[in-house]
Design a protein around this motif. Structure first.
Motif, PDB file in Angstrom:
ATOM      1  N   ARG A  38       0.838  -1.209   0.000  1.00  0.00           N
ATOM      2  CA  ARG A  38       0.000   0.000   0.000  1.00  0.00           C
ATOM      3  C   ARG A  38       0.867   1.251   0.000  1.00  0.00           C
ATOM      4  O   ARG A  38       0.531   2.261  -0.642  1.00  0.00           O
ATOM      5  N   ALA A  39       1.991   1.204   0.728  1.00  0.00           N
ATOM      6  CA  ALA A  39       2.895   2.350   0.762  1.00  0.00           C
ATOM      7  C   ALA A  39       3.491   2.619  -0.613  1.00  0.00           C
ATOM      8  O   ALA A  39       3.591   3.771  -1.051  1.00  0.00           O
TER       9      ALA A  39
ATOM     10  N   GLN B 238       2.125   1.842  -3.460  1.00  0.00           N
ATOM     11  CA  GLN B 238       1.044   2.314  -4.312  1.00  0.00           C
ATOM     12  C   GLN B 238       0.747   3.791  -4.051  1.00  0.00           C
ATOM     13  O   GLN B 238       0.457   4.552  -4.976  1.00  0.00           O
ATOM     14  N   ALA B 239       0.862   4.226  -2.800  1.00  0.00           N
ATOM     15  CA  ALA B 239       0.580   5.612  -2.456  1.00  0.00           C
ATOM     16  C   ALA B 239       1.670   6.560  -2.937  1.00  0.00           C
ATOM     17  O   ALA B 239       1.394   7.713  -3.268  1.00  0.00           O
ATOM     18  N   ARG B 240       2.927   6.082  -2.987  1.00  0.00           N
ATOM     19  CA  ARG B 240       4.051   6.982  -3.245  1.00  0.00           C
ATOM     20  C   ARG B 240       4.640   6.882  -4.637  1.00  0.00           C
ATOM     21  O   ARG B 240       5.458   7.714  -5.017  1.00  0.00           O
TER      22      ARG B 240
ATOM     23  N   ARG C 202       6.973  -0.310   6.341  1.00  0.00           N
ATOM     24  CA  ARG C 202       6.550   0.465   5.171  1.00  0.00           C
ATOM     25  C   ARG C 202       7.704   1.197   4.482  1.00  0.00           C
ATOM     26  O   ARG C 202       7.531   2.298   3.950  1.00  0.00           O
TER      27      ARG C 202
ATOM     28  N   ASP D 224       8.154   4.269   7.514  1.00  0.00           N
ATOM     29  CA  ASP D 224       7.655   5.169   6.472  1.00  0.00           C
ATOM     30  C   ASP D 224       8.764   5.959   5.784  1.00  0.00           C
ATOM     31  O   ASP D 224       8.582   7.139   5.451  1.00  0.00           O
TER      32      ASP D 224
ATOM     33  N   ALA E 269       4.208  11.663   2.246  1.00  0.00           N
ATOM     34  CA  ALA E 269       3.289  10.624   1.806  1.00  0.00           C
ATOM     35  C   ALA E 269       2.671  10.961   0.451  1.00  0.00           C
ATOM     36  O   ALA E 269       2.443  10.101  -0.378  1.00  0.00           O
ATOM     37  N   GLY E 270       2.435  12.250   0.199  1.00  0.00           N
ATOM     38  CA  GLY E 270       1.925  12.658  -1.090  1.00  0.00           C
ATOM     39  C   GLY E 270       2.885  13.572  -1.813  1.00  0.00           C
ATOM     40  O   GLY E 270       2.524  14.194  -2.800  1.00  0.00           O
TER      41      GLY E 270
END
Length: 211
Positions: free
Chosen positions: A9-10, A12-14, A76, A96, A177-178
């Motif tokens: 998921r990490a 996919q987000a980044r 992550r 993260d 994160a974004g």
């Protein structure tokens, strides 16, 4: 499986190029390197040192990412592209974090014991950066592309240059994160030169105004 799911998921987000978690799991070398390392680290902590090193070298062969089995890595972690990354034995990486290709988390060759850096949570280290020595990079810090960091970086600060200079990001907490912008990063040397130029101009104007 929980850790693997949150890692996917990490990614996919980044990573804007990531289209599905299945694609990430099958095709992303950073994910494969992390999986290899989890196994190697378990073997290392159970004193199966030869098997740990063997497995880590297999991971290096298949992914181009070298992580010593003694390194401690949080949750992550995202390794983007990943080719040429080297992570030393006593490195510690928080949760993260985001590493780009060509990053080295290493030592200077002079220390014994703790020789490699400790990376906090939510840290971004851009492509080609070198972080060398047994110091801490604080939570939320950013290391610019090509920087060579030889001393501690405070929380929510940016390190740029060779050797790296630290520039705080006033009033902003770094949370990538974004945001994975490696270009629009403040340069402390440029800021100092601008301040000196402004001071010189002010002195010249004052001198011109004298009778």
């Amino acid at each position: 499986m929980t850790r693997l799911g949150e890692t996917l998921r990490a990614y996919q987000a980044r990573d804007p190029a990531a289209r599905s978690r299945l694609e990430i799991f099958l095709l992303y070398p950073g994910v494969h390197a992390t999986i290899f390392h989890r196994v190697s680290h378990w073997l290392w902590t159970h004193r199966l040192r030869f098997l740990a090193r063997l497995n880590s070298q297999l991971g290096r062969f298949f992914t181009g990412i070298e992580i010593h089995p003694g390194a401690r890595i949080g949750r992550r972690l995202v390794i983007d592209h990943g080719m040429g990354i080297v992570i030393g034995e006593t490195t510690e990486i928080g949760d993260d974090c985001l590493l780009y290709h060509g990053v080295t988390l290493g030592g200077t060759g002079k220390e014994t014991g703790k020789r490699h850096p400790t990376i906090g949570n939510n840290v971004l280290i851009a492509c080609g950066a070198k972080v060398l020595g047994p110091f801490k990079v604080g939570d939320g810090a950013r290391i610019a592309a090509g920087a060579v960091v030889l001393s501690e970086v405070p929380e929510n600060a940016t390190a740029v240059g060779v050797p790296a200079h630290v520039a705080s990001i006033a009033g902003e907490r770094v949370n990538f994160a974004g945001e994975v912008d490696q270009i629009h990063i403040p340069d402390p040397v440029q800021r100092e030169l601008q301040a000196l130029a402004a001071r010189l101009e002010a002195l010249e104007q004052a001198k011109e105004g004298e009778p």
